[in-house]
Design an enzyme around this catalytic site. Structure first.
Site, PDB file in Angstrom:
ATOM      1  N   SER A 140       0.809  -1.211   0.000  1.00 33.21           N
ATOM      2  CA  SER A 140       0.000   0.000   0.000  1.00 33.21           C
ATOM      3  C   SER A 140       0.845   1.265   0.000  1.00 33.21           C
ATOM      4  O   SER A 140       1.584   1.528  -0.941  1.00 33.21           O
ATOM      5  CB  SER A 140      -0.959  -0.036   1.199  1.00 33.21           C
ATOM      6  OG  SER A 140      -1.875   1.010   1.170  1.00 33.21           O
ATOM      7  N   ASP A 152      -2.639   6.343  -3.456  1.00 34.82           N
ATOM      8  CA  ASP A 152      -1.439   5.767  -2.849  1.00 34.82           C
ATOM      9  C   ASP A 152      -0.962   4.603  -3.706  1.00 34.82           C
ATOM     10  O   ASP A 152      -1.461   4.374  -4.808  1.00 34.82           O
ATOM     11  CB  ASP A 152      -1.703   5.348  -1.399  1.00 34.82           C
ATOM     12  CG  ASP A 152      -2.728   4.234  -1.276  1.00 34.82           C
ATOM     13  OD1 ASP A 152      -3.532   4.052  -2.209  1.00 34.82           O
ATOM     14  OD2 ASP A 152      -2.742   3.535  -0.238  1.00 34.82           O
ATOM     15  N   ASP A 209      -1.226   1.393  -3.870  1.00 29.95           N
ATOM     16  CA  ASP A 209      -2.125   0.369  -4.414  1.00 29.95           C
ATOM     17  C   ASP A 209      -3.481   0.939  -4.794  1.00 29.95           C
ATOM     18  O   ASP A 209      -4.398   0.202  -5.146  1.00 29.95           O
ATOM     19  CB  ASP A 209      -2.271  -0.807  -3.439  1.00 29.95           C
ATOM     20  CG  ASP A 209      -3.074  -0.466  -2.202  1.00 29.95           C
ATOM     21  OD1 ASP A 209      -3.122   0.722  -1.819  1.00 29.95           O
ATOM     22  OD2 ASP A 209      -3.654  -1.390  -1.593  1.00 29.95           O
ATOM     23  N   ASP A 234      -6.044   2.432  -3.278  1.00 28.28           N
ATOM     24  CA  ASP A 234      -7.310   2.326  -2.554  1.00 28.28           C
ATOM     25  C   ASP A 234      -7.545   3.551  -1.673  1.00 28.28           C
ATOM     26  O   ASP A 234      -8.531   3.625  -0.944  1.00 28.28           O
ATOM     27  CB  ASP A 234      -7.382   1.038  -1.722  1.00 28.28           C
ATOM     28  CG  ASP A 234      -6.321   0.959  -0.630  1.00 28.28           C
ATOM     29  OD1 ASP A 234      -5.459   1.859  -0.545  1.00 28.28           O
ATOM     30  OD2 ASP A 234      -6.358  -0.021   0.137  1.00 28.28           O
TER      31      ASP A 234
END
Length: 449
Positions: free
Chosen positions: A106, A245, A247, A249
């Protein structure tokens, strides 16, 4: 319930090359997950999983290890290549697959990585499933024979399919024509997807943070470093800027004046848009950190806010339990469960942009009724064995500050889940009051119990 050994609040995560983010463990993990899938899949053909990843250099190694682990358990694998976490969740559900797997840490720097999983419905998996996998990890491997090995293949146009899904969450009666939008993908998983979504909806797109090299994910760009987006919006005279960010999400947004909006504010905009359309919003889920100003503004519109523990996993659990649709946290994890089963930075961005296009108002105007309370957070280091809950001086000071603040502020005291720290947070209409109260509480917390 047994204590999980490997799984945290969002899968398994750590420094690459240190246990458990090593190729040997990840191979064993894939094998164990495959064994659990095979047991649940008896008589229904061979299970198939989708593996997606972000842009970290370590993704190649971990992808290969997972693929080998699944194959050795008799599970077929589809490989999407770089794809946002919510894209893996969507495709797992859309393609009627048995499991979605994301290789990502992430918003962490490139030296970290992690593995997280989605169910066949594109949802986070329950604790019971994670415990079953951990139990399987304690068992010796049971390699299948050559005739039963799983096969692997690339999924053609995974990004294109997800782009179309994102566009479908935006009203067909609207477009982004006339808007110049800067998009910052943090050199992460959405580096191709995010610009394409906005461009295909009509926007004039300026892309930054969209040149990954395996090492630069989240480095000075994206939702964890929004100054790059603020600067680019001003430089290019853009109407808005969207920051994701690593990833994708998580979402932060910047308007044409360079003002940055956090997840609490964007959640309010999403709620207000639903109310303007005459849709019922029975309630919203935030976290213990959600700004009191947003809670009070929602209450004035008849929408209660329920606070979950910090973490989008807990927000999602509370939404599902209550049958509500909208929730999120200040970091930019936003949930609209009638649009997607999980947090999705691009879908959230489209919901906010849609609200501005539909109303003809800017984000600042849509937030005219919201006055954020200044927050002061102080971390107090705890001594070994120190039990802050039995600190009478802290309890007395907390009661006094609570009385003084009344409805004009609030206190949150909680222990860190990862460090020997006590997090003392005070928010109040007056920032100086918040600072003074937080310092009083921190001093009391440091006193002997």
């Amino acid at each position: 319930m047994s204590q999980r050994q490997y799984f945290g609040t969002d899968g398994i995560r750590g420094a690459v090359g240190s246990f458990p983010i090593t190729p040997d463990f990840v191979l064993r993990l894939g094998h164990a997950v495959g064994r659990v899938l095979r047991r649940a899949h008896q008589g229904a053909g061979r299970p198939t999983v989708l593996i997606g990843k972000d842009t970290r250099i370590s993704g190649y190694m971990l992808e290969s290890a997972l693929e080998a682990g699944f194959s050795s358990a008799g599970v077929d694998v589809l490989l999407s290549g770089p794809l946002p976490t919510p894209g893996v969740a969507y495709l797992t559900r859309a393609l009627r697959l048995d499991l979605g797997v994301v290789i990502s840490a992430s918003h962490n720097p490139y030296g970290d990585n992690g593995i997280k999983f989605f169910s066949a419905q594109g949802e986070k998996l329950p604790d019971e499933w994670e415990l079953a996998v951990e139990a399987q990890l304690e068992e010796p491997p049971q390699w299948v024979d050559s005739a039963s090995l799983g096969k692997a293949r690339r999924l053609d146009d995974a990004q294109g399919r997800y782009i179309e899904f994102c566009k479908a969450t935006f009203s067909a009666e609207l477009s982004l024509k006339g808007l110049r939008i800067v998009v910052d993908a943090a050199h992460g998983a959405a580096y191709q997807v995010a610009p394409a979504v906005l461009h295909e909806l009509g926007a004039d797109v300026v892309a930054i943070g969209c040149s990954p090299d395996g090492y630069n994910i989240n480095a000075g760009f994206g939702a964890t470093a929004p100054q790059a987006l603020v600067d680019a919006v001003r430089q290019h005279g853009a109407h808005y800027g969207v920051a994701l960010d690593g990833d994708a999400d998580r979402l932060l947004l910047v308007d044409g004046n360079g003002r940055l909006y956090n997840g609490d504010e964007l959640l309010y905009v999403m709620v207000a848009d639903r109310l303007r359309l005459g849709q019922a919003v029975p309630g919203v889920v935030g976290t213990l950190m959600t700004n009191l100003g947003v809670e009070q503004a929602l209450a004035r519109r008849g929408v209660p806010l329920v606070r979950a523990k910090v973490g989008d996993r807990y927000v999602l659990e509370e939404l599902v339990a209550r049958g509500w649709l909208l929730g999120g946290e200040g970091s930019g994890h936003l949930l609209a469960l009638d649009r997607h089963t999980t947090g999705d930075g691009m879908v959230s961005a489209l919901q906010v942009l849609q609200a501005t296009m539909r109303s003809g108002l800017g984000v600042a105007e849509l937030l005219a009724d919201v006055t954020l309370f200044p927050q002061t957070l102080i971390n107090v280091r705890l001594q070994p064995g120190q039990d802050w809950r039995r600190n009478d001086r802290l309890a007395s000071e907390q009661a006094a500050v609570t009385r003084e603040l009344g409805e004009a502020g609030r206190i949150l005291i909680r222990a860190s889940g990862t460090e020997p720290l006590l997090r003392v947070m005070v928010e109040a209409r007056d920032g100086a009051v918040a600072q003074a109260c937080a310092e009083r509480l921190a001093a009391a917390a440091q006193a002997p119990a």
